[in-house]
Design an enzyme around this catalytic site. Sequence first.
Site, PDB file in Angstrom:
ATOM      1  CG  PHE A 138     -28.612 -52.993  15.543  1.00  0.00           C
ATOM      2  CD1 PHE A 138     -28.376 -51.776  14.945  1.00  0.00           C
ATOM      3  CD2 PHE A 138     -27.626 -53.552  16.340  1.00  0.00           C
ATOM      4  CE1 PHE A 138     -27.161 -51.109  15.149  1.00  0.00           C
ATOM      5  CE2 PHE A 138     -26.410 -52.887  16.551  1.00  0.00           C
ATOM      6  CZ  PHE A 138     -26.184 -51.662  15.947  1.00  0.00           C
ATOM      7  CG  ASP A 223     -27.025 -60.897  15.957  1.00  0.00           C
ATOM      8  OD1 ASP A 223     -26.502 -61.085  17.072  1.00  0.00           O
ATOM      9  OD2 ASP A 223     -26.859 -59.857  15.291  1.00  0.00           O
ATOM     10  CE  LYS A 252     -24.798 -54.928  22.090  1.00  0.00           C
ATOM     11  NZ  LYS A 252     -25.659 -55.090  20.928  1.00  0.00           N
TER      12      LYS A 252
HETATM   13  C1  LIG Z   1     -25.121 -54.818  19.582  1.00  0.00           C
HETATM   14  C2  LIG Z   1     -25.483 -55.808  18.529  1.00  0.00           C
HETATM   15  C3  LIG Z   1     -24.606 -56.128  17.485  1.00  0.00           C
HETATM   16  C4  LIG Z   1     -23.298 -55.400  17.275  1.00  0.00           C
HETATM   17  O1  LIG Z   1     -22.405 -55.537  18.308  1.00  0.00           O
HETATM   18  P1  LIG Z   1     -21.152 -54.521  18.425  1.00  0.00           P
HETATM   19  O2  LIG Z   1     -20.319 -55.122  19.518  1.00  0.00           O
HETATM   20  O3  LIG Z   1     -21.684 -53.181  18.760  1.00  0.00           O
HETATM   21  O4  LIG Z   1     -20.456 -54.538  17.101  1.00  0.00           O
HETATM   22  C5  LIG Z   1     -24.982 -57.109  16.602  1.00  0.00           C
HETATM   23  N1  LIG Z   1     -26.166 -57.734  16.717  1.00  0.00           N
HETATM   24  C6  LIG Z   1     -27.028 -57.460  17.699  1.00  0.00           C
HETATM   25  C7  LIG Z   1     -28.311 -58.215  17.793  1.00  0.00           C
HETATM   26  C8  LIG Z   1     -26.728 -56.463  18.627  1.00  0.00           C
HETATM   27  O5  LIG Z   1     -27.627 -56.158  19.580  1.00  0.00           O
END
Ligand SMILES: *Cc1c(COP(=O)(O)O)cnc(C)c1O
Length: 398
Positions: A138, A223, A252
């Site tokens: 994700f 990520d 986040k």
């Molecule tokens: C939540 C998330 C994203 C996307 O972040 P948004 O602020 O919702 O665009 C990307 N990568 C990971 C691993 C995430 O958990």
Amino acid sequence: MTATIDLEDTWCAHNYHPLPVVLVRGEGALVWDETGRRYIDMMGAYSAVSHGHCHPRMVRALTEQAGKLAVISRAFHTAPLGPFAELACRLTGMDRALPMNTGAEAVETALKAARKWAYTVKGVPEGQARIIACRGNFHGRTIAIVGMSTVEQYRHGFGPFPGGFDLVPFGDAPALERAITPDTAAFLVEPIQGEGGIIVPPDGYLARCRELCDRRRVLLIADEIQTGLGRTGRLLACEHEGVKPDAVTLGKALGGGMLPVSLLLGKAELMDVFQPGDHGSTFGGNPLAAAVGREALQVLLDEGLIERAAQLGDWLMGRLRAIQSPLVRDIRGRGLFIGIEFDAGRIQARDVCDRLAAKGILTKDTHRNTIRFAPPLVISRELLDEAVGCLGAVLAEA
Ligand SMILES: *Cc1c(COP(=O)(O)O)cnc(C)c1O
């Protein structure tokens, strides 16, 4: 309560299916609904609220900067951006930072950086660069990013997607080795898959990926939007394996529970592919976001939240493992990032969430019939204990 829900239901697109609670106030790991009922937030806004709700230092940083200068664009220099970028780089061991807003934007920035690096530094023929991602990933919701998703619902109806992506199974280093070609620019990976169901790869996986990427001159991009900033008990989850990626995305929790703030951080060789005008964001790096982002990092350090996540996480894992229920298939995670998977034939994760909410515990299901416990890192042991007690009670009832 229902009037509020009806209004939202009528006027908002239905791309979410929230639990039927209307929250009006938050403090630390607690939130309250319209009727004054108290809940423990065991979800922490998908890890965006690691500092807890309305942390006084975050509120102060936000309001002080908001009263001075909030948004002006990168057409001009502003005082908060440099110190924010410096602290983020020093903490992660990276050379430069590129500020964006949401996580998806930071990931898009990473994809663009990796491709341009492939053409201008590695020497991949124009238009040929490929990026490898993992099945079950994700990375956000843009067209390019859902193009590399393996979740059918995230893709269905949204094609066509850009090419240039390859997928390998998560946790399988030999598969990565086979997938790398001379045109591979980067390997993009979550150290622990979050939305995919809190999937922890086998020990040594990231270290092995690091070796492969070094050997084949492929960028390793972590990520850490969800796993980073202390969530797993280290500043970056990559540190559990002593791995230093070539670039990291943060988001986040970087907003301290206040604002969307994201960064791509990377080594100079990668980040210096960007020339003025190549890439940007109207709001990225604005003084308000920079002040909030810097304070979010500083609070993590000052309050020892990273060590706290490690200690409380170990303790919570022990308490959860002690719940003996035939409904539980697996409990996994690291730090305060824990997934509890249920036997789908016996109970649905969504049903567990509804029953927990009725007992004053808020969390959300994710893939693989799993619920997550990813509370604010400031949560007390007493509240964690209460949450575990309620989960035990729900499973006993069900
Ligand atoms: C939540 C998330 C994203 C996307 O972040 P948004 O602020 O919702 O665009 C990307 N990568 C990971 C691993 C995430 O958990």
